[in-house]
Design a protein around this motif. Structure first.
Motif, PDB file in Angstrom:
ATOM      1  N   VAL A 918     -39.534 -49.831 -16.611  1.00  0.00           N
ATOM      2  CA  VAL A 918     -39.680 -49.628 -15.165  1.00  0.00           C
ATOM      3  C   VAL A 918     -40.977 -48.861 -14.915  1.00  0.00           C
ATOM      4  CG1 VAL A 918     -38.676 -48.605 -13.091  1.00  0.00           C
ATOM      5  CG2 VAL A 918     -37.192 -49.613 -14.837  1.00  0.00           C
ATOM      6  N   THR A 919     -41.818 -49.388 -14.032  1.00  0.00           N
ATOM      7  CA  THR A 919     -43.120 -48.754 -13.779  1.00  0.00           C
ATOM      8  C   THR A 919     -43.212 -48.282 -12.322  1.00  0.00           C
ATOM      9  OG1 THR A 919     -44.115 -50.898 -13.249  1.00  0.00           O
ATOM     10  CG2 THR A 919     -44.283 -50.127 -15.529  1.00  0.00           C
ATOM     11  N   ASN A 940     -44.574 -43.270 -20.642  1.00  0.00           N
ATOM     12  CA  ASN A 940     -45.309 -43.221 -21.898  1.00  0.00           C
ATOM     13  C   ASN A 940     -46.785 -43.408 -21.568  1.00  0.00           C
ATOM     14  OD1 ASN A 940     -45.891 -46.139 -21.828  1.00  0.00           O
ATOM     15  ND2 ASN A 940     -43.703 -46.384 -22.314  1.00  0.00           N
ATOM     16  N   MET A 941     -47.629 -43.381 -22.568  1.00  0.00           N
ATOM     17  CA  MET A 941     -49.068 -43.441 -22.315  1.00  0.00           C
ATOM     18  C   MET A 941     -49.516 -44.767 -21.700  1.00  0.00           C
ATOM     19  SD  MET A 941     -50.199 -40.512 -22.912  1.00  0.00           S
ATOM     20  CE  MET A 941     -51.953 -40.864 -22.796  1.00  0.00           C
ATOM     21  N   ASP A 942     -48.664 -45.791 -21.798  1.00  0.00           N
ATOM     22  CA  ASP A 942     -49.037 -47.090 -21.246  1.00  0.00           C
ATOM     23  C   ASP A 942     -48.634 -47.264 -19.788  1.00  0.00           C
ATOM     24  OD1 ASP A 942     -50.107 -47.916 -23.681  1.00  0.00           O
ATOM     25  OD2 ASP A 942     -48.140 -48.568 -24.424  1.00  0.00           O
ATOM     26  N   ASN A 943     -47.707 -46.454 -19.290  1.00  0.00           N
ATOM     27  CA  ASN A 943     -47.228 -46.688 -17.917  1.00  0.00           C
ATOM     28  C   ASN A 943     -47.294 -45.438 -17.032  1.00  0.00           C
ATOM     29  OD1 ASN A 943     -45.123 -45.043 -18.708  1.00  0.00           O
ATOM     30  ND2 ASN A 943     -43.524 -46.593 -18.523  1.00  0.00           N
ATOM     31  N   LEU A 944     -48.184 -44.498 -17.371  1.00  0.00           N
ATOM     32  CA  LEU A 944     -48.286 -43.283 -16.561  1.00  0.00           C
ATOM     33  C   LEU A 944     -48.692 -43.624 -15.129  1.00  0.00           C
ATOM     34  CD1 LEU A 944     -50.081 -40.724 -18.907  1.00  0.00           C
ATOM     35  CD2 LEU A 944     -47.705 -40.677 -18.136  1.00  0.00           C
ATOM     36  N   PRO A 945     -48.031 -43.039 -14.122  1.00  0.00           N
ATOM     37  CA  PRO A 945     -48.429 -43.267 -12.721  1.00  0.00           C
ATOM     38  C   PRO A 945     -49.705 -42.499 -12.404  1.00  0.00           C
ATOM     39  CG  PRO A 945     -46.541 -41.776 -12.827  1.00  0.00           C
ATOM     40  CD  PRO A 945     -46.813 -42.212 -14.230  1.00  0.00           C
ATOM     41  N   GLY A 946     -50.817 -43.189 -12.336  1.00  0.00           N
ATOM     42  CA  GLY A 946     -52.119 -42.534 -12.216  1.00  0.00           C
ATOM     43  C   GLY A 946     -52.306 -41.738 -10.937  1.00  0.00           C
ATOM     44  N   VAL A 969     -48.433 -37.532 -22.508  1.00  0.00           N
ATOM     45  CA  VAL A 969     -47.618 -37.563 -21.292  1.00  0.00           C
ATOM     46  C   VAL A 969     -47.359 -36.144 -20.800  1.00  0.00           C
ATOM     47  CG1 VAL A 969     -45.386 -38.208 -20.317  1.00  0.00           C
ATOM     48  CG2 VAL A 969     -46.552 -39.763 -21.916  1.00  0.00           C
ATOM     49  N   LYS A 970     -47.034 -35.266 -21.733  1.00  0.00           N
ATOM     50  CA  LYS A 970     -46.751 -33.870 -21.368  1.00  0.00           C
ATOM     51  C   LYS A 970     -47.997 -33.214 -20.767  1.00  0.00           C
ATOM     52  CE  LYS A 970     -45.802 -30.976 -24.690  1.00  0.00           C
ATOM     53  NZ  LYS A 970     -45.070 -30.260 -25.771  1.00  0.00           N
ATOM     54  N   SER A 971     -49.151 -33.456 -21.374  1.00  0.00           N
ATOM     55  CA  SER A 971     -50.398 -32.892 -20.846  1.00  0.00           C
ATOM     56  C   SER A 971     -50.711 -33.442 -19.460  1.00  0.00           C
ATOM     57  CB  SER A 971     -51.559 -33.199 -21.792  1.00  0.00           C
ATOM     58  OG  SER A 971     -51.342 -32.631 -23.049  1.00  0.00           O
ATOM     59  N   PHE A 972     -50.345 -34.708 -19.233  1.00  0.00           N
ATOM     60  CA  PHE A 972     -50.559 -35.330 -17.932  1.00  0.00           C
ATOM     61  C   PHE A 972     -49.654 -34.711 -16.865  1.00  0.00           C
ATOM     62  CE2 PHE A 972     -49.103 -38.606 -14.905  1.00  0.00           C
ATOM     63  CZ  PHE A 972     -50.313 -38.953 -14.300  1.00  0.00           C
ATOM     64  N   LEU A 973     -48.416 -34.390 -17.226  1.00  0.00           N
ATOM     65  CA  LEU A 973     -47.440 -33.910 -16.245  1.00  0.00           C
ATOM     66  C   LEU A 973     -47.557 -32.420 -15.955  1.00  0.00           C
ATOM     67  CD1 LEU A 973     -44.215 -35.799 -17.429  1.00  0.00           C
ATOM     68  CD2 LEU A 973     -45.622 -36.323 -15.443  1.00  0.00           C
ATOM     69  N   GLU A 974     -47.894 -31.627 -16.952  1.00  0.00           N
ATOM     70  CA  GLU A 974     -47.806 -30.170 -16.796  1.00  0.00           C
ATOM     71  C   GLU A 974     -48.612 -29.614 -15.625  1.00  0.00           C
ATOM     72  OE1 GLU A 974     -48.674 -28.858 -20.762  1.00  0.00           O
ATOM     73  OE2 GLU A 974     -46.548 -28.478 -21.208  1.00  0.00           O
TER      74      GLU A 974
END
Length: 983
Positions: A918-919, A940-946, A969-974
């Motif tokens: 699910v994206t 995951n790294m392929d479906n991150l919501p930019g 993913v964690k670095s993207f979200l934090e």
């Protein structure tokens, strides 16, 4: 030192006002300097009464030569203002030496007192010699003031050139002993050497830091870096950002807030706007809303609110961003814990913006940043960006005219942006020449150089005058009725324009489309700002498209509405500033009055005949004590908004307003009865009664309202006598839109009505076939919002015949499904959700106790907002493969193609929101509230919501899931996390 020496009349009043022993400070000398300035400019001995500035200027006018009179009068006004500020009886309000030098040094064409300097400089020198004698025993660090003053006084015209170094040297006078290193130029004068020596003599015991700024760094970036540096300074509690309106102070404050997103220095960063005349209660309400203080009550007194805010913040680090401060406020009375700075390892900071440097002094600002107009090259770049390259490339002469136009705007960002947008695609050189002349005329000889407000208004009014017609101009002015910095939902503003008759199309859908297009035009002219986000609308926090006005643009709109400075009192706007019993309204003159969002309990006395008043906005107040007999006086009123104002009944006095065309009583949940005399409002075109407890309008009332265009009776309970009311509505010849709350059984009587808003509530129906609703004409053509409440429903069936292209909810924008006790899921019968709901934007699912999943929502092509509340059986709402309940011809690889906002609240069994497949390609906000079992996110790294900007989640859930997330993913979200709760 406490050794007092000086001449009475020149020494500060604190030394002879009450017998207490005072410590001599630099502010004491500032007082003496102010006395000398006033005496020099007035030619009279000082006495404790401030001079009349206009009379001083008048006395000088005949003494000055004509060639430079305008410049000299501006400079004299600046000096007399400084003299008055320096002699303020309160030490805290007196300017510092660097502030005085800055203001003198920033005067363009700097001969600060051309024509009078030969007279005044010797007097200044003699006066300062007296000051040196009186202060010879001060602490060594005071010598720096004398070094600075000596070097500055030797040649007044040197002040501007040396301003950078003087400002740097004066940093050592601040209480936190902070010195900024001075860069040397190609050569160093004697004065510069003295300043170096003064600096070096303190190097052994003071903290020294150099401000590093690249020559290519913009003013905006430099101001941001300076502000962030001051916020990190432990010794600085209050930081002031000041400058004229439209120069970019609010923009800087927003950049500060954005820069601190995800920063762990502060537990809370709160931003509030304090309009002119704003009350402590209003400030407390805004802060409490952002802190989510549940125990905070709107009707509580100031002291109770203060205690709640104080108790919450006293053990937390916080940054309070206060925008647009006009007057001194008591932060401690609001509930802000003191002392500010750093206390017990807690950081307590306040950053404020204001148009007045004096306010900085009143608020005990320790460090201030002056935001100035842009330099010519930066101004040109900003203007070029707004006008566009194509316009300049059309004719080489346009670029030359553009540069001349930019010079006339004096580097003011607001003017550059708005007028730049106005000149976009203007290829006729005559229009550019007209714009230049217009700007030249915006500067008047009599303008106060310290008060740019009217100049700014006249400049930005060029964009207003350039709007294509008067309807658009009137629409723009109407936006100023809302509070300053208010985010106005587009639908609410459109409803207002339609109610005023500014937008009038044959169908209500077309009227809203036209209104939204007008908002787009105003946004393109930079007179409105368009955006979307979570805002409060009718007491609910939801995501909306909204518009807002820059505070200076709003002030300009009110200035225009009141006759461009003639103060014709046709508009009276006091919105969103809180309760104040002292204000009065010139009732005999006003045409439009806005007192919305003020916590008013009653109107100010109507002591004269309001014979010209056409519009009265009283929404979102506490008018339970409204003096109803006053309403009779508003006989000329055509537009009345009393929404969400805690009225207990509809007063019969209201029925005497025979000219009324727009009446909004929505949100008054205690109103139950409509009086029979309501039928006398025969001119009424728009009637809003939603969220009241009214269950019926008396027989015959509706049929008397023959002018009615829109009626909304989506009341809190289904209407009784629904069939009779629907039949009466059918007799109205001009009806464009209906909102109603009914049961399924009576719906057929309204089949041909233009129903736009519908609440279906039925506690007997077991199975609902959506084809039954779609059999009515309105469902396919006009239905915009649909809510379904059916507690005993077992089935919602979407039959195969609904797959036909013509059989769909063609206009439906919002769908709410709630209070289903037994329903597990919707049966789709090979029908595609995208074809059934082609334009659905908002979906609300609430109190659906047996719901297992909501997978069909993934395929809605226009869905932007999805709220799921109190669905306790749902563990994973979005599943790619879910048995035989298929959704017809559906591309399963594309999910949530437009979703921006996803929120889960009180979903006690929620473990994950969906499969890894699910994206969410355009998701901006993801919120979880009281979802205690949440363990994973499908990223995951392929479906991150930019586009993701904000994630709200409780601490325990984050601790559980972060170990399972990929590091990327964690670095993207934090940085986007907002955590709540405790471990």
């Amino acid at each position: 030192t406490k050794n007092m020496a000086g001449t009475l009349g020149y020494i500060a009043p604190e030394f002879h006002s009450g017998g207490d022993i005072y410590t001599i400070t630099k502010k004491s000398d500032i007082y003496s300097l102010g006395v000398i300035i006033i005496e020099m400019l007035t030619g009279k001995k000082w006495y404790p009464a401030y001079p009349d500035v206009d009379k001083v200027l008048e006395s000088w006018m005949n003494k000055l030569g004509k060639s430079q009179r305008v410049t000299q009068l501006k400079q004299i006004r600046l000096c007399i203002e400084l003299g008055i500020e320096c002699t303020d009886g309160n030490q805290a309000n007196r300017p510092d030496t660097p502030d005085i030098i800055n203001r003198l040094g920033e005067t363009e064409n700097a001969r600060i007192m051309t024509g009078v300097s030969s007279l005044t400089v010797p007097q200044v020198q003699r006066a300062l010699e007296k000051l040196e004698d009186a202060t010879k025993n001060l602490l060594p660090r005071r010598d720096i003031v004398h070094l600075m003053n000596d070097s500055a006084e030797k040649n007044v015209t040197h002040w501007q050139g040396a301003a950078k170094n003087l400002r740097a040297a004066q940093e050592c006078l601040n209480d936190n002993h902070h010195i900024v290193a001075v860069e040397s130029g190609p050569s160093i004068s004697v004065e510069d050497c003295n300043l170096r020596e003064a600096q070096e003599c303190h190097n052994h015991n003071l903290h020294i830091s150099a401000v590093e700024s690249s020559p290519s760094m913009s003013v905006e970036d430099r101001n941001l870096q300076e502000a962030l540096k001051l916020i990190k300074d432990d010794l600085v509690g209050v930081i002031g950002i000041w400058g004229p309106g439209g120069v970019g102070k609010t923009h800087l404050l927003n950049n500060i807030k954005n820069s601190l997103d995800g920063n762990t220095t502060f537990n809370y960063v709160v931003q509030v706007t304090i309009s002119r005349g704003c009350s402590v209660e209003k400030i407390q309400t805004d802060i409490a809303q952002q802190l989510n203080l549940d125990e905070f009550r709107k009707d509580s007194d100031v002291q109770f609110r203060c205690r709640i805010i104080y108790d919450f913040l006293k053990k937390r680090s916080f940054l309070i961003l206060v925008d647009d401060l006009w007057d001194q406020i008591d932060l401690q009375a609001v509930g802000i814990p003191y002392p500010l700075g750093i206390e017990n390892q807690l950081r307590r900071k306040v950053v404020l913006t204001t148009r007045s440097r004096k306010v900085c002094g009143q608020m005990e600002v320790r460090k201030n940043i002056k935001v100035v107009c842009l330099q010519e090259d930066e101004a040109w770049q900003l203007f070029k960006e707004k006008v566009g390259h194509e316009t300049f490339s059309y004719n080489p002469r346009i670029e030359d005219l553009g540069k001349e136009l930019v010079k006339e705007m004096k580097g003011l960002p607001l003017a550059l942006v708005t007028i730049g947008k106005t000149m976009y695609a203007k290829t006729d050189t005559a229009k550019w020449e007209y714009a230049i002349e217009y700007m030249k005329q915006s500067w008047y000889v009599k303008d106060d150089p310290l008060d740019m407000e009217r100049v700014v208004f006249r400049q930005v009014k060029f964009s207003f005058d350039s709007l294509r017609n008067n309807i658009l101009r009137k629409c723009f002015l109407t936006c100023a009725l809302w509070p300053e910095d208010q985010k106005i939902p587009r639908e609410m503003l459109a409803r207002c324009w339609i109610g005023l008759g500014l937008v009038d199309e044959p169908e209500i859908k077309s009227s809203y489309i036209t209104a939204y297009n007008l908002m787009g035009e105003l946004s393109a002219a930079c007179l409105l700002e368009e955006d979307h986000g979570i805002i409060m609308y009718n007491e609910y926090l939801e995501m909306h498209d909204y518009v807002k006005m820059h505070d200076v643009v709003r002030d300009m709109a009110l200035w225009i509405a009141c006759g461009c400075g003639k103060n014709n009192s046709k508009w009276f706007v006091r919105a969103g500033v809180g309760w104040d019993e002292k204000f009065s309204i010139p009732w005999s003159q006003v045409e439009r009055v806005s007192l919305m969002m003020n916590m008013l309990s009653e109107l100010p006395p109507v002591d004269s005949n309001p014979c010209h008043m056409r519009m009265l906005c009283l929404g979102n107040n506490f008018l339970s004590r409204l003096q109803y007999h006053e309403i009779r006086k508003f006989t000329s009123l055509t537009y009345l908004d009393l929404s969400f104002s805690q009225l207990h009944r509809i007063p019969e006095e209201l029925c005497s307003l025979a000219n009324l065309e727009h009446l909004d009583l929505s949100g008054n949940s205690d109103i139950e009865v409509v009086p029979h005399c309501f039928g006398g409002l025969i001119k009424l075109k728009f009637l809003y009664l939603e969220e009241t407890r009214i269950q019926m309008l008396p027989k015959g009332v509706i049929s008397k309202l023959q002018a009615l265009l829109v009626i909304d009776i989506r009341t809190l309970r289904p209407v009784s006598e629904g069939i009779r009311m629907l039949l009466e509505l059918g007799t109205l010849p001009n009806l464009k839109a209906v909102g109603i709350h009914v049961g399924c059984a009576v719906l057929r009587e309204g089949a041909d009505l233009p129903i736009r808003y519908l609440i279906l509530e039925d506690h007997e129906t077991r199975a609902l076939n959506l084809s039954d609703i779609l059999s009515h004409n309105f469902a396919r053509r006009t239905l915009y919002e649909l809510t379904i409440h059916m507690a005993n429903l077992d089935q919602i069936i979407i039959r195969q015949e609904l797959a036909l292209p013509s059989c769909c909810f063609g206009a439906l924008n919002q769908l709410q499904l709630s209070e289903f006790d037994n329903l597990r899921e919707i049966t789709w019968m090979e029908t595609c959700p995208a074809s059934l709901f082609p334009k659905l934007t908002c979906l609300f699912v609430e109190y659906w106790q047996e719901l297992e999943h909501l997978s069909w929502a993934m395929y809605l092509p226009c869905l932007e907002q999805l709220n799921i509340f109190n669905c306790n059986a749902m563990q994973q709402p979005f599943v790619m493969h879910h048995g035989d309940n298929k959704f017809g011809e559906q591309d399963s690889s594309k999910t949530f193609p437009c979703l921006k906002y996803l929120r889960f609240s009180w979903c006690s069994s929620l473990v994950s929101i969906g499969d890894p497949d699910v994206t969410f390609p355009f998701l901006e906000r993801l919120e979880f509230e009281h979802c205690a079992e949440l363990k994973s996110l499908p990223f995951n790294m392929d479906n991150l919501p930019g586009n993701l900007q904000f994630v709200q989640i409780d601490v325990k859930s984050w601790e559980r899931m972060k170990g399972e997330l990929e590091e990327g993913v964690k670095s993207f979200l934090e940085p986007k996390l907002k955590l709540y709760g405790v471990l």
